[in-house]
Enzyme design. Sequence first.
Site, short mmCIF file in Angstrom:
data_model
loop_
_atom_site.label_atom_id
_atom_site.label_comp_id
_atom_site.label_asym_id
_atom_site.label_seq_id
_atom_site.Cartn_x
_atom_site.Cartn_y
_atom_site.Cartn_z
N GLU A 150 24.92 -93.18 -1.66
CA GLU A 150 25.90 -93.07 -2.75
C GLU A 150 27.28 -93.33 -2.16
O GLU A 150 27.87 -92.44 -1.53
CB GLU A 150 25.84 -91.67 -3.39
N HIS A 167 33.20 -93.40 -8.52
CA HIS A 167 33.38 -93.90 -7.16
C HIS A 167 33.72 -95.39 -7.16
O HIS A 167 34.50 -95.85 -6.33
CB HIS A 167 32.12 -93.65 -6.33
N ASP A 214 27.01 -86.90 -13.35
CA ASP A 214 27.75 -86.18 -12.30
C ASP A 214 29.13 -85.83 -12.84
O ASP A 214 30.14 -86.40 -12.41
CB ASP A 214 27.83 -87.01 -11.02
N ASP A 249 39.00 -87.56 -6.89
CA ASP A 249 37.74 -87.70 -7.62
C ASP A 249 37.71 -86.68 -8.76
O ASP A 249 37.84 -85.48 -8.53
CB ASP A 249 36.60 -87.43 -6.63
N HIS A 309 21.07 -80.41 -3.97
CA HIS A 309 21.46 -80.47 -2.57
C HIS A 309 20.44 -79.64 -1.80
O HIS A 309 19.82 -78.73 -2.37
CB HIS A 309 22.87 -79.91 -2.38
N ASP A 345 21.16 -76.12 -2.24
CA ASP A 345 20.93 -75.58 -3.59
C ASP A 345 19.48 -75.11 -3.66
O ASP A 345 19.16 -74.06 -4.24
CB ASP A 345 21.07 -76.66 -4.69
N GLU A 392 27.84 -94.35 -8.63
CA GLU A 392 28.58 -93.40 -9.48
C GLU A 392 29.79 -94.12 -10.08
O GLU A 392 30.60 -94.70 -9.34
CB GLU A 392 29.02 -92.18 -8.67
N ASP A 444 35.36 -86.71 -11.73
CA ASP A 444 34.07 -86.40 -12.38
C ASP A 444 34.26 -85.99 -13.84
O ASP A 444 33.73 -84.98 -14.32
CB ASP A 444 33.32 -85.28 -11.61
C1 XLS Z 1 30.67 -86.41 -4.75
C2 XLS Z 1 29.33 -86.84 -5.06
C3 XLS Z 1 28.29 -85.76 -5.01
C4 XLS Z 1 26.95 -86.40 -4.91
C5 XLS Z 1 25.83 -85.51 -4.55
O1 XLS Z 1 31.67 -87.10 -4.93
O2 XLS Z 1 29.34 -87.49 -6.31
O3 XLS Z 1 28.40 -84.92 -6.11
O4 XLS Z 1 26.68 -87.04 -6.10
O5 XLS Z 1 25.80 -85.23 -3.23
MG MG Z 2 27.82 -88.32 -7.44
#
Ligand code: XLS
Ligand code: MG
Length: 343
Positions: free
Chosen positions: A173, A212, A282, A247, A48, A51, A209, A249
């Site tokens: 994304e 998502h 991710d 979400d 980011h 970051d 992703e 992950d």
């Molecule tokens: C959040 C996103 C985030 C992006 C990066 O849901 O996946 O982590 O991948 O900005």
């Molecule tokens: Mg992501």
Amino acid sequence: MSRFKYTVGPWNVAEGVDVYGPPTRRVLTMHEKVERFAAMGFSAIQFHDDDAVPDIASKSVAQIEDEAHALREFLDGLGVGCEFVAPRLWFDPAFKDGAYTAPKRQNWEKAMWRSERSIDIARILGADFIVLWLAREGTLCMESKNPVTMIEQLRESLDRMLAHDDSIRIAVEPKPNEPIDRSYAGTVGHALALGDLTQDPSRCGVLVESAHSVLAGLDPTHDMAFALAAGKLFSVHLNDQNGMKFDQDKIFGSESLRSTFNQVKLLVDNGYGQRGEFIGLDVKAMRSSGDEFGFKHLENSLRVVQLMEDKVDRFDQSVVDAFVAEEDYEGLEMYVLELLLGS
Ligand code: XLS
Ligand code: MG
């Protein structure tokens, strides 16, 4: 040995904070995380903007560039690259009702400044694209913004970024909801169409992703396939998700092994990676995991991709062709299940 090269972001090693509770693991610095990623064999890092340059919004362009150069030296020293930079626009209260779709023009200008800095940082770190997760580009109160005007404003935002650097690429994304209630561009289809509305569609693509797609009620493999067919799959974020809820992950493969297999098969079959693309993981450690296991979700996800590559290598297309010729889809179903179950 995997045929792929992998990437990860500092946010993938987190302290366990969720909306209901505080950290459960110790805080590591970005540098500590990146050193560990390099030691684990990751080829590149995803950043980011903040970051890469903490507290970026309060710094001058010159200061931001200096810090980005210092980070580049650090990465070079570890032998890792940078895959992309992504503006983290969802934190700043100025963007509480959207950044690219901010109703107030001064906030939109601020979002553009952050996006242009992200492009500058990407360039310094050696990346040729940025990623836009459109976190708050939608509504909490449906009637508060005019959707057509806002989608036009999104397009204008991408055009401004494309004009800032004449060869930077942009990967959107998509995610259908969370933190926003209703996204303006919540699916891969929307993200691809948005790129096509810009002045230079050739530089616009998507990052798909897995989680998502599941949150949108869609199939991750088919989302990736559509982007591949269009030549637009700039990157992937492999992970997993238990149904259409918040979400998660989760570790790649932890919920849906067959989908996991099909995602890896798609990437293998289509030579993903041969044009320089990376597999991004991710994933997040569970909040309940102890300090000493704060990187294990990454090791596990890497291992799952490799195990699935082995399954893909053993997948026999001639068996499939024979079943399909016979219209024996029940037989084909069992062939796939037995392959996955290892019998
Ligand atoms: C959040 C996103 C985030 C992006 C990066 O849901 O996946 O982590 O991948 O900005
Ligand atoms: Mg992501």
